[in-house]
Write a protein that holds these residues in place. Structure first.
Motif, mmCIF file in Angstrom:
data_model
loop_
_atom_site.group_PDB
_atom_site.id
_atom_site.type_symbol
_atom_site.label_atom_id
_atom_site.label_comp_id
_atom_site.label_asym_id
_atom_site.label_seq_id
_atom_site.Cartn_x
_atom_site.Cartn_y
_atom_site.Cartn_z
ATOM 1 N N SER A 1 76.152 -19.592 105.197
ATOM 2 C CA SER A 1 75.737 -20.977 105.362
ATOM 3 C C SER A 1 75.077 -21.421 104.066
ATOM 4 O O SER A 1 74.450 -20.623 103.369
ATOM 5 C CB SER A 1 74.749 -21.106 106.516
ATOM 6 O OG SER A 1 75.367 -20.750 107.736
ATOM 7 N N ASN B 1 72.538 -18.477 103.045
ATOM 8 C CA ASN B 1 72.101 -17.533 104.069
ATOM 9 C C ASN B 1 73.311 -16.704 104.437
ATOM 10 O O ASN B 1 74.283 -17.235 104.979
ATOM 11 C CB ASN B 1 71.564 -18.310 105.262
ATOM 12 C CG ASN B 1 71.112 -17.444 106.402
ATOM 13 O OD1 ASN B 1 71.181 -17.842 107.559
ATOM 14 N ND2 ASN B 1 70.638 -16.253 106.099
ATOM 15 N N GLU B 2 73.248 -15.412 104.112
ATOM 16 C CA GLU B 2 74.401 -14.571 104.370
ATOM 17 C C GLU B 2 74.644 -14.441 105.873
ATOM 18 O O GLU B 2 73.763 -14.727 106.675
ATOM 19 C CB GLU B 2 74.245 -13.215 103.680
ATOM 20 C CG GLU B 2 72.876 -12.591 103.802
ATOM 21 C CD GLU B 2 72.639 -11.833 105.081
ATOM 22 O OE1 GLU B 2 73.618 -11.372 105.691
ATOM 23 O OE2 GLU B 2 71.487 -11.682 105.482
ATOM 24 N N PHE C 1 68.028 -14.857 102.637
ATOM 25 C CA PHE C 1 68.342 -16.088 101.954
ATOM 26 C C PHE C 1 68.325 -15.832 100.449
ATOM 27 O O PHE C 1 67.486 -15.082 99.950
ATOM 28 C CB PHE C 1 67.287 -17.161 102.272
ATOM 29 C CG PHE C 1 67.492 -17.858 103.574
ATOM 30 C CD1 PHE C 1 67.192 -17.228 104.770
ATOM 31 C CD2 PHE C 1 67.962 -19.158 103.614
ATOM 32 C CE1 PHE C 1 67.375 -17.878 105.981
ATOM 33 C CE2 PHE C 1 68.138 -19.816 104.822
ATOM 34 C CZ PHE C 1 67.844 -19.180 106.004
#
Lengths: 114, 112
Positions: free
Chosen positions: B32, B93-94, B100
Motif C-alpha cells: 500500500s 506499507n509492505e 512502513f
C-alpha cells in the motif's frame, strides 16, 4: 479526542544517562511503532509492536529498547544515549494489522544528546 | 528490501502553480502507498493513500495514482496555495502490514 501523545516534547541530556520517552494512544490500536526522523534520511522505523508483549525490530533498533505491557502505552528506552541518537522521534499507532491502514502520529519528541 | 525514493527538495513555487513531487518504490509483493504531510512543529498526517494498482488517492486537491508498471506514486496538485507549504513524505506499507518505509521527504514552500 483521539490522539497519540508523547512526553517529553523536548529533551536535552548527556551521554550515558538513561532516558525514557513515553507514548500513549487512546484509540485502542493494536499496532504501535517508533520512528526517528533525520535530515536527508526521512523517517526510519526503530521498533514496532503488533500487540501487548509482542515487539519486533525495525530498520534501526541499535541502542534502543521498547516494551509493550499495556495496549495503550509503548515507551522508548535509551539505556545509554549517545550523540548519534540526537534526533526527532515519532510514535505512531494504527487500528489493524492489515496493509492499507494508515498510522496516526504523535507530535514528536526532539532529543539532543550532548 | 523494500524502499521508497522521493524527489529531492526543497521545492519553491508561486501560488497557483502546478505541483508534482515524484515518488518511486521498490517492493516485493503488493504494498500500500501513502503520502503524508508534516506542517512545521507537528507530526505526520495522512494526506492520501492507495492500496492497489491503478487506485487514485485524492484529498484537498492533491492526487496520486498507484502505477505498478512504473512503480510510482507521484503527488500532484493543480494549483498550490501558501497553506500547502510543508514537508511531504511518500511511504509504503509492505503487504504483511508490519513495516512502513518512508522517503526522505520533500520540503515545499509556496510564495504569494
Amino acid at each position: 479526542e483521539a490522539q497519540v501523545t508523547q512526553n517529553p516534547r523536548y529533551l536535552i541530556t548527556v551521554t550515558g544517562k538513561k532516558l525514557t520517552v513515553t507514548c500513549s494512544q487512546n484509540m485502542n490500536h493494536e499496532y504501535m511503532s517508533w520512528y526517528r526522523q533525520d535530515p536527508g534520511l526521512g523517517l526510519r522505523q526503530i521498533y514496532y509492536s503488533m500487540n501487548v508483549e509482542v515487539t519486533d525490530k525495525g530498520d534501526v533498533p541499535e541502542g534502543y529498547k521498547v516494551s509493550r505491557k499495556e495496549k495503550r502505552n509503548f515507551p522508548l528506552i535509551l539505556e545509554s544515549p549517545s550523540p548519534n541518537q540526537t534526533s526527532l522521534y515519532f510514535c505512531a499507532s494504527r487500528p489493524l494489522l492489515l496493509a492499507g491502514e494508515t498510522q496516526y502520529f504523535g507530535p514528536g519528541t526532539r532529543l539532543l544528546v550532548l | 528490501g523494500d524502499s521508497v525514493t522521493q524527489m529531492e527538495g526543497p521545492v519553491t513555487l508561486s501560488e497557483e502553480a502546478f505541483l508534482t513531487i515524484n515518488c518511486t518504490y521498490t517492493a516485493t509483493g503488493y504494498p500500500s502507498l501513502f503520502w503524508y504531510v508534516q506542517y512545521p512543529g507537528e507530526g505526520l498526517q495522512l494526506l492520501l493513500k492507495a492500496t492497489k494498482a491503478d487506485d487514485k488517492g485524492s484529498n484537498k486537491g492533491f492526487e496520486a495514482t498507484y502505477r505498478k508498471e512504473t512503480t510510482s506514486f507521484h503527488l500532484e496538485k493543480g494549483s498550490v496555495q501558501v497553506s500547502d507549504s510543508a514537508v511531504y513524505f511518500c511511504a509504503l506499507n509492505e503487504n504483511t502490514g508490519n513495516q512502513f518505509y518512508f522517503g526522505t521527504g520533500t520540503s515545499l514552500t509556496v510564495i504569494p
